[in-house]
Enzyme design. Structure first.
Site, short mmCIF file in Angstrom:
data_model
loop_
_atom_site.label_atom_id
_atom_site.label_comp_id
_atom_site.label_asym_id
_atom_site.label_seq_id
_atom_site.Cartn_x
_atom_site.Cartn_y
_atom_site.Cartn_z
N HIS A 106 96.03 -20.04 65.10
CA HIS A 106 96.09 -19.85 66.55
C HIS A 106 94.72 -19.71 67.20
O HIS A 106 94.63 -19.56 68.41
CB HIS A 106 96.89 -18.59 66.88
CG HIS A 106 98.28 -18.59 66.32
ND1 HIS A 106 98.61 -17.96 65.14
CD2 HIS A 106 99.41 -19.18 66.77
CE1 HIS A 106 99.90 -18.14 64.89
NE2 HIS A 106 100.41 -18.88 65.86
N GLN A 144 94.22 -14.43 56.28
CA GLN A 144 93.86 -13.18 55.59
C GLN A 144 93.99 -13.32 54.07
O GLN A 144 93.18 -12.78 53.32
CB GLN A 144 94.77 -12.05 56.11
CG GLN A 144 94.37 -10.70 55.55
CD GLN A 144 95.22 -9.57 56.10
OE1 GLN A 144 95.74 -9.67 57.20
NE2 GLN A 144 95.35 -8.50 55.33
ZN LIG Z 1 97.68 -16.53 63.93
#
Ligand SMILES: [Zn+2]
Length: 216
Positions: A106, A144
């Site tokens: 995003h 992550q």
């Molecule tokens: Zn994201």
């Protein structure tokens, strides 16, 4: 984009503009196209890219993105290469290493802390180097899970310890602000290598130490 803005960028990021000549450099074309694309994005979202407050936004966005992704300019493993021969056979734990990264799905920020533990064989690196290592992998388009694995694998590769354990705790703005709106959700990821793969007692030691005072 204004020429003084291009100059600012080429001064700060010479590797992007190292062929600044009269003939057009590929990156200048890209910068111009990017600038136009950001204007289109502003339009698509329903605002006017020519209004005062938004006029310099394409330049600011590009500058910000070049900063968010500075990690691409250097192999983060380089930070670990200066090592010390200190005889230490137990856990070395560096906790609460703050980082800011950018979700590659995003382009929205995710941020939090990394905790790094390793049990050395022979090589030990400076404590501050772990911060640089984390930053080098965080300042990229990331997820992550990969960030966690890359940190652990770099330590494993350069320091060749008995074992490495990395835990990353982060909040993702794409989870906070979009759709599901879960502002306080913390995602935890871990990567265990070497001796940590089959020694639950050593893992327990690490987890209890990162939960003690000072941890978030
Ligand atoms: Zn994201």
């Amino acid at each position: 984009m204004k020429s003084e803005q291009l100059q600012i960028l080429s001064k700060k990021y010479p590797h992007l503009f190292n062929q600044l000549t009269d003939t057009e450099n590929g990156n200048i074309t890209s910068v111009t196209q990017f600038s136009e694309a950001v204007k289109q994005l502003i339009k698509l979202c329903g605002d006017d890219p020519e209004r005062d407050g938004l006029l310099d936004t394409p330049f600011r966005v590009l500058k910000a993105f070049l900063e968010y992704t500075e990690g691409y300019n250097k192999d983060p493993k380089i930070h670990l290469e200066k090592t010390f021969d200190i005889h230490h056979k137990g856990l070395i734990l560096i906790k609460d290493i703050e980082f800011y990264s950018l979700c590659e799905h995003h382009f929205s920020p995710f941020f939090g802390v990394a905790h790094i533990g390793y049990i050395p064989k022979e090589k030990i690196t400076g404590l501050s180097k772990m911060g640089r290592l984390v930053e080098g992998y965080a300042k990229r388009f990331q997820v992550q899970e990969r960030l966690t694995t890359q940190i652990a694998e770099a330590i494993e590769e350069v320091l060749d310890p008995e074992g490495t354990i990395v835990v990353v705790e982060a909040k993702h703005m794409c989870m906070c602000s979009r759709g599901i709106k879960k502002a306080n959700t913390v995602t935890t990821t871990s990567s265990l290598l070497g001796i940590y793969e089959n020694r639950p007692d050593l893992r327990a030691e690490f987890y209890s130490l990162i939960k003690t005072q000072g941890s978030k």
